[in-house]
Design a protein around this motif. Structure first.
Motif: not given
Length: 185
Positions: A59-65, A54-55, A82-99
């Motif tokens: 798009n944060p809304s696509n990742f949230a979906y 998923l790295s 695979r998860l990554s915070n590399e995209q600097h647009l949003y913290e992917q791992i933080k969003v993952f942990l909240s969902n």
């Protein structure tokens, strides 16, 4: 006489073989999910193993979906994530942990966390330790700011003590301290 056949006419095993060839596996969900109950059952069959990177989702809304709709359906199939915070647009791992609760993915064999923060790793530790099939854990730390070598060594030792069969790799862009020889940067 012309014979017409449809996707629904294929046997379950043939559909499984077709789904095995689709890459990445999220296309299966995007293309076929909710076509009908039979196809949904096949897509959710535990024999259909899924490796998911998923790295690349910027798009944060696509990742949230993916976190809210798709991943919950894959709890018995997901073998690599695979998860990554590399995209600097949003913290992917933080969003993952909240969902998502990572501990629900008992079939997970490989987990790769790129540019994860120490706090995120600490929050995931109990779930990581509960993954009985996990054999490879790749951790690329985002930064070492405010982290002592003792704190990181404690987490590393905890992971290793859980299972000698887990291959753990810690990476840092600019290591500021030395980790046990068990780990490589």
């Amino acid at each position: 006489m012309m014979i017409t056949s449809k996707l629904e006419d294929l046997s379950d095993d043939i559909l499984m073989d077709i789904f095995d060839y689709l890459s990445p596996p999220v296309y299966i969900y995007h293309s076929f999910y909710n076509l009908n109950q039979r196809v949904n059952r096949i897509i959710n069959d535990s024999r259909l193993l899924i490796s998911l990177d998923l790295s690349h989702l910027v798009n944060p809304s696509n990742f949230a979906y993916h976190c809210q709709i798709m991943l919950p359906n894959m709890s018995k199939q997901l073998i690599s994530l695979r998860l990554s915070n590399e995209q600097h647009l949003y913290e992917q791992i933080k969003v993952f942990l909240s969902n998502i609760r990572l501990g629900n993915y008992h079939t997970l064999r490989k987990l790769s966390l790129t540019q994860i923060t120490f706090d995120q790793l600490r929050r995931m530790l109990a779930d990581i330790l509960s993954l009985i099939n996990l054999t490879q854990l790749d951790i690329d730390m985002f930064d070492g700011a405010g982290i002592t070598s003792n704190e990181l060594n404690l987490i590393a030792d905890t992971l290793i003590s859980k299972s000698r069969s887990i291959k753990v790799k810690f990476k840092k862009k600019k290591p500021k301290f030395k980790i046990n020889e068990k780990f490589s940067f």
